[in-house]
Design an enzyme around this catalytic site. Structure first.
Site, mmCIF file in Angstrom:
data_model
loop_
_atom_site.group_PDB
_atom_site.id
_atom_site.type_symbol
_atom_site.label_atom_id
_atom_site.label_comp_id
_atom_site.label_asym_id
_atom_site.label_seq_id
_atom_site.Cartn_x
_atom_site.Cartn_y
_atom_site.Cartn_z
ATOM 1 N N SER A 33 11.066 -25.580 -21.498
ATOM 2 C CA SER A 33 9.779 -25.086 -20.972
ATOM 3 C C SER A 33 8.692 -25.145 -22.053
ATOM 4 O O SER A 33 7.529 -25.408 -21.756
ATOM 5 C CB SER A 33 9.922 -23.677 -20.410
ATOM 6 N N THR A 59 10.336 -11.298 -23.554
ATOM 7 C CA THR A 59 9.031 -11.819 -23.111
ATOM 8 C C THR A 59 8.662 -11.283 -21.728
ATOM 9 O O THR A 59 7.706 -11.761 -21.122
ATOM 10 C CB THR A 59 9.004 -13.363 -23.092
ATOM 11 N N HIS A 93 -2.585 -19.808 -21.607
ATOM 12 C CA HIS A 93 -1.545 -19.085 -20.885
ATOM 13 C C HIS A 93 -0.550 -18.573 -21.923
ATOM 14 O O HIS A 93 -0.137 -19.330 -22.808
ATOM 15 C CB HIS A 93 -0.827 -19.981 -19.864
ATOM 16 N N CYS A 103 2.537 -19.675 -12.908
ATOM 17 C CA CYS A 103 1.541 -18.844 -13.590
ATOM 18 C C CYS A 103 0.106 -19.343 -13.423
ATOM 19 O O CYS A 103 -0.823 -18.670 -13.870
ATOM 20 C CB CYS A 103 1.858 -18.759 -15.079
ATOM 21 N N GLU A 140 3.446 -14.921 -8.416
ATOM 22 C CA GLU A 140 4.738 -15.560 -8.197
ATOM 23 C C GLU A 140 5.821 -14.488 -8.078
ATOM 24 O O GLU A 140 7.003 -14.767 -8.191
ATOM 25 C CB GLU A 140 5.057 -16.573 -9.293
HETATM 26 N N1 CAA Z 1 12.248 -13.416 -38.198
HETATM 27 C C1 CAA Z 1 11.173 -14.175 -37.878
HETATM 28 N N2 CAA Z 1 11.228 -15.188 -36.959
HETATM 29 C C2 CAA Z 1 12.397 -15.426 -36.353
HETATM 30 C C3 CAA Z 1 13.563 -14.679 -36.657
HETATM 31 C C4 CAA Z 1 13.455 -13.637 -37.632
HETATM 32 N N3 CAA Z 1 14.491 -12.875 -37.954
HETATM 33 N N4 CAA Z 1 14.565 -15.153 -35.893
HETATM 34 C C5 CAA Z 1 14.063 -16.171 -35.149
HETATM 35 N N5 CAA Z 1 12.759 -16.321 -35.413
HETATM 36 C C6 CAA Z 1 11.821 -17.274 -34.836
HETATM 37 C C7 CAA Z 1 12.414 -18.656 -34.614
HETATM 38 O O1 CAA Z 1 12.360 -19.429 -35.796
HETATM 39 C C8 CAA Z 1 11.525 -19.169 -33.519
HETATM 40 O O2 CAA Z 1 10.299 -19.586 -34.037
HETATM 41 P P1 CAA Z 1 9.856 -21.126 -33.926
HETATM 42 O O3 CAA Z 1 9.856 -21.454 -32.472
HETATM 43 O O4 CAA Z 1 8.490 -21.147 -34.512
HETATM 44 O O5 CAA Z 1 10.887 -21.888 -34.684
HETATM 45 C C9 CAA Z 1 11.229 -17.921 -32.687
HETATM 46 O O6 CAA Z 1 11.534 -16.813 -33.516
HETATM 47 C C10 CAA Z 1 12.082 -17.819 -31.431
HETATM 48 O O7 CAA Z 1 13.413 -17.956 -31.799
HETATM 49 P P2 CAA Z 1 14.420 -18.780 -30.909
HETATM 50 O O8 CAA Z 1 13.835 -20.113 -30.564
HETATM 51 O O9 CAA Z 1 15.747 -18.744 -31.532
HETATM 52 O O10 CAA Z 1 14.416 -17.822 -29.628
HETATM 53 P P3 CAA Z 1 15.307 -17.866 -28.333
HETATM 54 O O11 CAA Z 1 16.053 -19.133 -28.214
HETATM 55 O O12 CAA Z 1 16.107 -16.611 -28.304
HETATM 56 O O13 CAA Z 1 14.234 -17.758 -27.149
HETATM 57 C C11 CAA Z 1 12.428 -18.528 -25.798
HETATM 58 C C12 CAA Z 1 12.896 -18.168 -27.204
HETATM 59 C C13 CAA Z 1 13.070 -19.834 -25.384
HETATM 60 C C14 CAA Z 1 10.921 -18.648 -25.779
HETATM 61 C C15 CAA Z 1 12.875 -17.396 -24.818
HETATM 62 O O14 CAA Z 1 12.212 -16.207 -25.146
HETATM 63 C C16 CAA Z 1 12.622 -17.719 -23.370
HETATM 64 O O15 CAA Z 1 13.408 -18.368 -22.702
HETATM 65 N N6 CAA Z 1 11.464 -17.232 -22.821
HETATM 66 C C17 CAA Z 1 11.112 -17.434 -21.423
HETATM 67 C C18 CAA Z 1 10.563 -18.817 -21.159
HETATM 68 C C19 CAA Z 1 9.190 -19.024 -21.725
HETATM 69 O O16 CAA Z 1 8.488 -18.089 -22.048
HETATM 70 N N7 CAA Z 1 8.772 -20.286 -21.812
HETATM 71 C C20 CAA Z 1 7.436 -20.627 -22.266
HETATM 72 C C21 CAA Z 1 6.896 -21.881 -21.637
HETATM 73 S S1 CAA Z 1 6.993 -21.774 -19.864
HETATM 74 C C22 CAA Z 1 5.613 -20.850 -19.426
HETATM 75 O O17 CAA Z 1 4.713 -20.683 -20.172
HETATM 76 C C23 CAA Z 1 5.552 -20.240 -18.048
HETATM 77 C C24 CAA Z 1 5.918 -18.814 -18.154
HETATM 78 O O18 CAA Z 1 5.047 -17.948 -18.209
HETATM 79 C C25 CAA Z 1 7.335 -18.461 -18.227
#
Ligand code: CAA
Length: 409
Positions: free
Chosen positions: A201, A152, A233, A111, A79
């Site tokens: 997502s 990520t 995945h 993906c 992609e």
């Molecule tokens: N110590 C330990 N853990 C901590 C922490 C700390 N100090 N601070 C936060 N965390 C934990 C949170 O509790 C959370 O865990 P849980 O989900 O178990 O509650 C985790 O860390 C992530 O924290 P946030 O949810 O606050 O993180 P975020 O909002 O900054 O972003 C995300 C997380 C949404 C995954 C972001 O990285 C993102 O947008 N990633 C890209 C999209 C993605 O990967 N989507 C996955 C599904 S789509 C897919 O699979 C296709 C693809 O390849 C993209």
């Protein structure tokens, strides 16, 4: 007749960013990356590395002891393709000097096109058992500097030879599918960074797992308890663990938490230190599982969940074959990961913002990669690929100005 993987290998960029450095620069607790999302290091491609060079390098290893003359199809799943018309498979076909009587094509569905490529390969070999199919999954995951998705990011490629003489994994014909039109992650043609509704997502991923698994079972697939290991995945490794716990709960599995963890943990090893590689991510998980020196996987059944945003999911299974270790390139894989250079934060930003000219002017990429194949530059809107050690000669032959251009120019 069994059909499956005769060989599998991978490639990753020669450098990356330690997420401790990213955490420091972004003012984030590193524990969020390490424990919260399960990532420690992310691959960052150099200017002369792209999906074609990563795939070609992976394929060189995958084809090392395979009869290249029998490869009659090359499917390139990505992609983050380099051209809107020409299949990246053709560049790899030339770089690998594959036979001319060969079909070459590129496939897309976020993906999970790599999984469809694998299924198409199975069908092709079922029709003609002498036919070998080279399946390439190669991607560069980009979300943007300072974005939530930044930790990520990653990049990598997996090359698999599918044939009627599998040495590593026998693939089952039963597959569960689920498709639904959603906007959780996408990349319009005018952008080179993905747009993503992160939290949504995650929800869609889980719902798709549930539906694809349901279809898999309805199609006659094995029950949860028949599987020894699972590969998911992996946009980040915590996602795979969460997905597995969700599936186990759904199936009322009697496994302990430690047993469930052990079913997934070995597949996380490479992704945790390389990041997301979109189409290649699931299969980097498989390579890590197979390469694990402490596991005897002979005759073990592995379940696979492939997810592609937008969205489509697939669940399928396979069985590891006796003697599989002899067909692996495990030592090469470990060396590739160990020998990477750890970038300073400024170097990461420079690599990230580096662009090739889009006006057709001649351009030679800086020479960085340690891989056998490199993206040498552009000339008259054409991308030039070359063997690393011969690249200066080939680029000069093609009329490229070979003065190294500064990064970011
Ligand atoms: N110590 C330990 N853990 C901590 C922490 C700390 N100090 N601070 C936060 N965390 C934990 C949170 O509790 C959370 O865990 P849980 O989900 O178990 O509650 C985790 O860390 C992530 O924290 P946030 O949810 O606050 O993180 P975020 O909002 O900054 O972003 C995300 C997380 C949404 C995954 C972001 O990285 C993102 O947008 N990633 C890209 C999209 C993605 O990967 N989507 C996955 C599904 S789509 C897919 O699979 C296709 C693809 O390849 C993209």
């Amino acid at each position: 007749m069994y059909i499956g993987l005769e060989s599998i290998s991978m490639d990753v960029p020669g450098q990356g960013l330690d997420l401790r450095r990213l955490a420091r620069a972004r003012g984030v607790d590193f524990a969020k990356y390490q424990a919260g999302i399960g990532q420690e290091f992310m691959a960052v491609p150099a200017p002369d590395e792209d999906v074609v060079t990563l795939a070609a390098n992976a394929a060189e290893r995958a084809l090392r002891d395979v009869d290249r003359a029998a490869v009659r199809t090359v499917i390139f799943a990505t992609e983050s393709g380099v051209d809107q018309s020409k299949a990246a498979a053709i560049y790899v076909h030339r770089l690998l000097d594959l036979p001319a009587n060969c079909r070459t094509v590129e496939m897309k569905q976020a993906c999970c096109s790599s999984t469809s490529a694998l299924q198409f390969a199975l069908a092709t070999v079922a029709m003609d058992p002498a036919h070998k199919v080279l399946v390439l999954a190669s991607d560069v995951a980009r979300y943007g500097l300072g974005s939530a998705g930044e930790p990520t990011q990653g990049a990598g490629a997996v090359a698999m030879v599918v044939s009627a003489r599998p040495r590593i994994l026998r693939l089952d014909p039963v597959v569960g599918y689920h498709t639904r039109d959603v906007m959780d992650f996408w990349r319009p043609n005018y952008r080179d960074e993905a747009l993503v509704d992160g939290k949504y997502s995650l929800k869609v991923y889980m719902e798709t797992l549930e539906k694809a698994w349901g279809d898999y079972r309805a199609q006659g697939g094995h029950p949860f308890g028949d599987f020894d290991h699972f590969c998911y995945h992996m946009p980040f490794t915590r996602m795979a663990l969460k997905a597995h716990l969700t599936l186990a709960r759904l199936e009322n599995a009697s496994h302990t938490a430690a047993e469930l963890q052990a079913q997934v943990e070995p597949s996380l090893a490479y992704n945790r230190i390389n990041g997301n590689a979109y189409t290649a991510s699931l299969y980097l998980g498989l390579v890590a599982l197979l390469d694990n020196p402490g596991l005897d996987l002979e005759e073990r059944r592995v379940g696979f969940f492939s997810y592609g945003s937008g969205c489509m999911g697939a669940f399928f299974g396979g069985t590891v074959l006796p003697g599989y270790r002899r067909a692996l390139a495990s030592a090469d894989h470990r060396r590739l990961l160990q020998d990477r250079r750890s970038l300073e934060f400024g170097e990461y930003e420079a690599y990230y913002t580096h662009r090739v000219p889009e006006d057709g002017r001649d351009y030679a990429t800086p020479r960085v990669t340690r891989g056998a194949h490199r993206f040498a530059g552009v000339s008259q809107h054409q991308r030039l690929y070359a063997l690393s050690r011969a690249s200066a000669v080939l680029a000069a032959d093609a009329g490229v100005v070979c003065a190294a251009a500064p990064l970011g120019s």
